[in-house]
Design a protein around this motif. Structure first.
Motif, PDB file in Angstrom:
ATOM      1  N   LEU A  23       0.855  -1.187   0.000  1.00  0.00           N
ATOM      2  CA  LEU A  23       0.000   0.000   0.000  1.00  0.00           C
ATOM      3  C   LEU A  23       0.884   1.229   0.000  1.00  0.00           C
ATOM      4  O   LEU A  23       1.730   1.397   0.887  1.00  0.00           O
ATOM      5  N   ASP A  24       0.723   2.053  -1.018  1.00  0.00           N
ATOM      6  CA  ASP A  24       1.499   3.283  -1.140  1.00  0.00           C
ATOM      7  C   ASP A  24       0.558   4.469  -1.271  1.00  0.00           C
ATOM      8  O   ASP A  24      -0.495   4.378  -1.926  1.00  0.00           O
ATOM      9  N   VAL A  25       0.940   5.575  -0.650  1.00  0.00           N
ATOM     10  CA  VAL A  25       0.182   6.818  -0.752  1.00  0.00           C
ATOM     11  C   VAL A  25       1.089   7.886  -1.338  1.00  0.00           C
ATOM     12  O   VAL A  25       2.200   8.105  -0.845  1.00  0.00           O
ATOM     13  N   VAL A  26       0.621   8.537  -2.401  1.00  0.00           N
ATOM     14  CA  VAL A  26       1.378   9.625  -3.023  1.00  0.00           C
ATOM     15  C   VAL A  26       0.624  10.928  -2.794  1.00  0.00           C
ATOM     16  O   VAL A  26      -0.596  10.941  -2.641  1.00  0.00           O
ATOM     17  N   THR A  27       1.368  12.015  -2.758  1.00  0.00           N
ATOM     18  CA  THR A  27       0.756  13.321  -2.509  1.00  0.00           C
ATOM     19  C   THR A  27      -0.195  13.704  -3.637  1.00  0.00           C
ATOM     20  O   THR A  27      -1.311  14.164  -3.402  1.00  0.00           O
ATOM     21  N   ALA A  28       0.253  13.507  -4.864  1.00  0.00           N
ATOM     22  CA  ALA A  28      -0.587  13.847  -6.017  1.00  0.00           C
ATOM     23  C   ALA A  28      -0.118  13.038  -7.215  1.00  0.00           C
ATOM     24  O   ALA A  28       1.058  12.678  -7.337  1.00  0.00           O
ATOM     25  N   THR A  29      -1.056  12.753  -8.101  1.00  0.00           N
ATOM     26  CA  THR A  29      -0.719  12.081  -9.347  1.00  0.00           C
ATOM     27  C   THR A  29      -1.818  12.376 -10.351  1.00  0.00           C
ATOM     28  O   THR A  29      -2.894  12.868  -9.992  1.00  0.00           O
ATOM     29  N   GLY A  30      -1.532  12.072 -11.613  1.00  0.00           N
ATOM     30  CA  GLY A  30      -2.554  12.271 -12.626  1.00  0.00           C
ATOM     31  C   GLY A  30      -3.675  11.270 -12.480  1.00  0.00           C
ATOM     32  O   GLY A  30      -4.848  11.624 -12.359  1.00  0.00           O
ATOM     33  N   SER A  31      -3.316   9.971 -12.466  1.00  0.00           N
ATOM     34  CA  SER A  31      -4.310   8.910 -12.370  1.00  0.00           C
ATOM     35  C   SER A  31      -3.699   7.712 -11.671  1.00  0.00           C
ATOM     36  O   SER A  31      -2.683   7.169 -12.129  1.00  0.00           O
ATOM     37  N   THR A  32      -4.304   7.278 -10.584  1.00  0.00           N
ATOM     38  CA  THR A  32      -3.795   6.091  -9.902  1.00  0.00           C
ATOM     39  C   THR A  32      -3.967   4.849 -10.771  1.00  0.00           C
ATOM     40  O   THR A  32      -3.149   3.929 -10.695  1.00  0.00           O
ATOM     41  N   ASN A  33      -5.004   4.805 -11.602  1.00  0.00           N
ATOM     42  CA  ASN A  33      -5.168   3.670 -12.498  1.00  0.00           C
ATOM     43  C   ASN A  33      -4.000   3.554 -13.468  1.00  0.00           C
ATOM     44  O   ASN A  33      -3.438   2.477 -13.676  1.00  0.00           O
ATOM     45  N   SER A  34      -3.632   4.672 -14.079  1.00  0.00           N
ATOM     46  CA  SER A  34      -2.524   4.657 -15.035  1.00  0.00           C
ATOM     47  C   SER A  34      -1.219   4.272 -14.354  1.00  0.00           C
ATOM     48  O   SER A  34      -0.428   3.475 -14.887  1.00  0.00           O
ATOM     49  N   ASP A  35      -0.985   4.824 -13.175  1.00  0.00           N
ATOM     50  CA  ASP A  35       0.259   4.528 -12.456  1.00  0.00           C
ATOM     51  C   ASP A  35       0.320   3.061 -12.047  1.00  0.00           C
ATOM     52  O   ASP A  35       1.367   2.412 -12.168  1.00  0.00           O
ATOM     53  N   LEU A  36      -0.799   2.521 -11.580  1.00  0.00           N
ATOM     54  CA  LEU A  36      -0.783   1.129 -11.129  1.00  0.00           C
ATOM     55  C   LEU A  36      -0.717   0.174 -12.319  1.00  0.00           C
ATOM     56  O   LEU A  36      -0.122  -0.902 -12.215  1.00  0.00           O
ATOM     57  N   ALA A  37      -1.291   0.550 -13.441  1.00  0.00           N
ATOM     58  CA  ALA A  37      -1.178  -0.272 -14.647  1.00  0.00           C
ATOM     59  C   ALA A  37       0.282  -0.386 -15.081  1.00  0.00           C
ATOM     60  O   ALA A  37       0.730  -1.458 -15.520  1.00  0.00           O
ATOM     61  N   ALA A  38       1.025   0.703 -14.936  1.00  0.00           N
ATOM     62  CA  ALA A  38       2.453   0.658 -15.272  1.00  0.00           C
ATOM     63  C   ALA A  38       3.189  -0.273 -14.319  1.00  0.00           C
ATOM     64  O   ALA A  38       4.084  -1.028 -14.733  1.00  0.00           O
ATOM     65  N   ARG A  39       2.827  -0.260 -13.052  1.00  0.00           N
ATOM     66  CA  ARG A  39       3.449  -1.176 -12.091  1.00  0.00           C
ATOM     67  C   ARG A  39       3.070  -2.622 -12.394  1.00  0.00           C
ATOM     68  O   ARG A  39       3.884  -3.538 -12.225  1.00  0.00           O
ATOM     69  N   ALA A  40       1.836  -2.825 -12.856  1.00  0.00           N
ATOM     70  CA  ALA A  40       1.408  -4.175 -13.215  1.00  0.00           C
ATOM     71  C   ALA A  40       2.248  -4.719 -14.358  1.00  0.00           C
ATOM     72  O   ALA A  40       2.642  -5.894 -14.359  1.00  0.00           O
ATOM     73  N   ALA A  41       2.535  -3.871 -15.326  1.00  0.00           N
ATOM     74  CA  ALA A  41       3.363  -4.287 -16.457  1.00  0.00           C
ATOM     75  C   ALA A  41       4.770  -4.654 -16.006  1.00  0.00           C
ATOM     76  O   ALA A  41       5.436  -5.484 -16.633  1.00  0.00           O
ATOM     77  N   ALA A  42       5.213  -4.050 -14.898  1.00  0.00           N
ATOM     78  CA  ALA A  42       6.543  -4.346 -14.358  1.00  0.00           C
ATOM     79  C   ALA A  42       6.528  -5.567 -13.451  1.00  0.00           C
ATOM     80  O   ALA A  42       7.568  -5.953 -12.903  1.00  0.00           O
ATOM     81  N   GLY A  43       5.351  -6.175 -13.269  1.00  0.00           N
ATOM     82  CA  GLY A  43       5.272  -7.431 -12.530  1.00  0.00           C
ATOM     83  C   GLY A  43       4.916  -7.322 -11.065  1.00  0.00           C
ATOM     84  O   GLY A  43       5.121  -8.280 -10.312  1.00  0.00           O
ATOM     85  N   VAL A  44       4.364  -6.180 -10.620  1.00  0.00           N
ATOM     86  CA  VAL A  44       4.002  -6.056  -9.209  1.00  0.00           C
ATOM     87  C   VAL A  44       2.943  -7.104  -8.860  1.00  0.00           C
ATOM     88  O   VAL A  44       2.123  -7.494  -9.694  1.00  0.00           O
ATOM     89  N   ALA A  45       2.978  -7.572  -7.634  1.00  0.00           N
ATOM     90  CA  ALA A  45       2.103  -8.659  -7.214  1.00  0.00           C
ATOM     91  C   ALA A  45       0.648  -8.213  -7.100  1.00  0.00           C
ATOM     92  O   ALA A  45       0.355  -7.026  -6.906  1.00  0.00           O
TER      93      ALA A  45
END
Length: 285
Positions: free
Chosen positions: A38-60
């Motif tokens: 579980l990570d919390v960021v101060t601000a981002t464009g889209s958490t969906n887009s950011d997490l999709a990128a992590r998924a592509a990198a193999g995050v569990a």
């Protein structure tokens, strides 16, 4: 002029404190549980887009990404979602149903998430949250249904789905993006503690997802289909379905079928299953 952290400021950190990351991790991440990070960021464009990128990198599976402020959040049909910092819950989760769930059952994930959010908020906030098919979260403000949140599920590669949730928590009337929007504070929630609300929603989501996955994605065997129908504000209403190709269909919403589609009965008595499109609750009917 007041500084952002000045207690006299109308929307100070005292009213909208940051999330407690350490406490959230302690309360949600456990051996054998769904949530793995579980990570919390101060601000981002889209958490969906950011997490999709992590998924592509193999995050569990079970990764959770929360933003205190989301500047380019997306809803269905690429609609924008934005709100003041720390005024709501804006987060995404990564799910990998894998071979346990057939691909044609994945369309139930946004509906499952809606049931989980409504269940969690009923317990933690004392608010009745109803579901507008397929992905809107409704609360009652001054006797009227208002949208307080939404859900967006997106495939991320071959085996992952990122589910994003946006929920207005402490937005007052002057801050609403449109006059017809709502929030938990306007719905007289008994708690606006975002840590408590997030834990409740994620625990509820873990439970519903686990039961659905154990049933092979079968919405009937897992109890999901019945639970969604019970909480769906669309059923029993006359609605207008705005379909791809500039088509429209008007009828009574009579059921949610086994594939998660909304079944409309048109005036000629015919049944039509709608799997994609925008649904408008027809007022005055």
């Amino acid at each position: 002029m007041t500084e952002p952290n000045d207690p006299s400021s109308r929307w100070s950190d005292l009213e909208r404190p940051p999330l407690n990351v350490r406490a959230l991790r302690h309360g949600l991440i456990r051996p054998g549980g769904l949530w793995t990070s579980l990570d919390v960021v101060t601000a981002t464009g889209s958490t969906n887009s950011d997490l999709a990128a992590r998924a592509a990198a193999g995050v569990a599976e079970g990764a959770v990404l929360v933003a205190e402020e989301q500047t380019a959040g997306r809803g269905r049909l690429d609609r924008r979602w934005s709100a003041p910092a720390r005024s709501g819950l804006f987060f995404s989760v990564l799910l990998r149903p894998g071979a346990d769930v057939p691909v044609h059952r994945l369309g139930w994930l946004p509906l499952l998430t809606g049931v989980a959010v409504a269940t969690g908020l009923a317990r933690a906030a004392g608010v009745d949250t109803s579901l507008k098919w397929p992905n809107d979260l409704l609360v009652t403000v001054d006797g009227e249904e208002r949208k307080a949140g939404g859900i967006l599920a997106e495939r991320a590669g071959d085996d992952a789905v990122v589910v994003g949730i946006g929920l207005n928590v402490s937005l007052r009337t002057p801050e609403l993006p449109v006059p017809t929007a709502g929030s938990l504070v306007l719905a007289d929630a008994v708690s606006l503690d975002r840590d408590t609300l997030l834990r409740a929603v994620l625990r509820s989501l873990e439970r519903w997802y686990g039961e659905w996955r154990a049933a092979g994605g079968d919405p009937g065997a897992s109890g999901l289909q019945e639970a969604y129908a019970a909480g769906c504000a669309t059923l029993g209403r006359v609605v207008r379905a705005e379909l791809p190709g500039d088509r429209e269909l008007v009828g009574e919403a009579v059921a949610i079928d086994g594939d998660g589609r909304l079944v409309l009965r048109t005036p000629d008595g015919e049944g039509h299953a709608v799997g994609a499109g925008d649904i408008v609750h027809v007022r005055g009917v």
